[in-house]
Design an enzyme around this catalytic site. Structure first.
Site, short mmCIF file in Angstrom:
data_model
loop_
_atom_site.label_atom_id
_atom_site.label_comp_id
_atom_site.label_asym_id
_atom_site.label_seq_id
_atom_site.Cartn_x
_atom_site.Cartn_y
_atom_site.Cartn_z
N CYS A 132 0.83 -1.21 0.00
CA CYS A 132 0.00 0.00 0.00
C CYS A 132 0.87 1.26 0.00
O CYS A 132 1.38 1.67 1.05
CB CYS A 132 -0.93 -0.01 1.21
N CYS A 135 -0.40 4.12 2.17
CA CYS A 135 -0.20 3.92 3.61
C CYS A 135 1.27 4.13 4.00
O CYS A 135 1.56 4.74 5.02
CB CYS A 135 -0.56 2.49 4.04
N ASP A 136 2.18 3.59 3.22
CA ASP A 136 3.57 3.46 3.69
C ASP A 136 4.60 4.29 2.91
O ASP A 136 5.76 4.34 3.32
CB ASP A 136 3.98 1.98 3.64
#
Ligand code: NAP
Length: 316
Positions: A132, A135-136
């Site tokens: 992701c 997200c990261d």
């Protein structure tokens, strides 16, 4: 007999649970083998509104669960083996619990990111391996990143990650990309993206502290090569968790549940879908939570209009 049953405990299912529990609909929530969903596999969540300092994914999910419990939501753990949606009330066969019957059903079973299945990959999830970028990606500011995949997701993730990384190496197993032309062009025009085509990933290399490289097989020469990197984003697609429905709910060609535009209604009255199981586009915790709220409201309105059961007798 339950008024409402929710399958899945990611942000969509838990938000639906909070709303239904607060509306005295006594939802029963069935937790699968990965309670909390995909957010429990990420570290810090920095883009969920309301947490200016960020919050750890598992903590966010635990908080949502507690919030649902506070209003009387009941949870059981078990794998839903099959469902019978041919008539109401709906019947679910749940491992360890037998048959569970409900007037309405909210499906929030999410989608699972596909992994490569190579040595070193799963051990380093959260330590350099991610599925992701939204997200990261932020954690790789000023670092080198590899994105694996040749579809639209890989192009999108690679482009997005150039905001943080010094360089993004796109690794794909063929010399032809599957991605749409517009997405390919966008990636090709991005000077921070370089290309390793015709390379099949064979092993993630790490030093205990984090990922240091990806071993690939060069399909032209038959030789193995190591591409150095600090992070590996696997973008080879998602699989919506809809197998247990056994074709009883309409899905698109990728298996995602089809909902009536602007609602969470499926083709079966009384069955609603929210979160990633019906969303191939946004796939964010906040959009999942939003659609969970929609499902609860849709479900509540449905139950008000069409109950088949005298709830005053059962106390549920
Ligand atoms: P996808 O189109 O199925 O592409 C998956 C890619 O991963 C393919 O290039 C495939 O290689 C590769 N792959 C699969 N398994 C692999 C493995 N084991 N090892 C190495 N490579 C592997 O998936 P997606 O990119 O997630 O897209 C899914 C759908 O969402 C598509 O319809 C797409 O158009 C849509 N989407 C749209 C957008 C957008 O428009 N903004 C963004 C994301 C996704 P091969 O090509 O060799 O099979």
């Amino acid at each position: 007999m339950h008024k409402s049953i929710i399958i899945g405990t990611g942000p969509a299912g838990l938000t639906a649970a909070i709303y239904l529990a607060r509306a005295n609909m006594n939802p029963l929530i069935i937790e699968g083998p990965e309670p909390g969903g995909q957010l429990t596999t990420t570290t810090e969540v920095e883009n969920f509104p309301g947490f200016p300092e960020g919050i750890m994914g598992p903590e966010l999910m635990e908080n949502m669960r507690k919030q649902a419990e506070r209003f009387g939501a009941a949870f059981i753990t078990g794998w839903v083996n099959s469902v019978d949606l041919s008539q109401r009330p709906f019947k679910l066969q749940v491992e360890g619990h037998g048959e569970i019957v409900g007037e309405s059903l909210i499906i929030s079973t999410g989608a699972s990111a596909k992994y490569l299945g190579i040595p070193g990959e799963k051990d380093n999830v959260g330590k350099g391996v991610s599925t992701c970028a939204t997200c990261d990606g932020f954690f790789f500011r000023g670092k080198k990143i590899i994105v694996v995949g040749g579809g639209d997701s890989a192009m999108e993730e690679a482009n997005f990650l150039t905001r943080f990384a010094t360089n993004v190496e796109l690794v794909h197993r063929r010399d032809e990309l599957r991605a749409s032309k517009i997405m390919q062009d966008r990636a090709r025009e991005n000077e921070k993206i370089s290309w390793s085509l015709n390379r099949t990933p064979v092993e993630v290399i790490a030093n205990g502290m984090g990922v240091t490289g990806l071993k690939v097989l060069n399909n032209e020469t038959g030789e193995e090569e190591v591409i150095e990197t600090n992070g590996l984003f696997v973008a080879i697609g998602h699989t919506p968790n809809t197998k247990f429905l056994n074709g009883q709910i309409d899905t698109d060609e990728h298996g995602y549940i089809k909902v009536k535009p602007g609602s969470t209604e499926t083709n079966v009255p009384g069955v609603f879908a929210c979160g990633d199981v019906q969303d191939n586009k946004y796939r964010q915790a906040i959009t999942a939570a939003g659609s969970g709220c929609m499902a609860a409201l849709d479900c509540e309105r449905f139950l008000e209009g069409s109950s088949t059961h005298d709830w005053s007798q059962s106390g549920k």
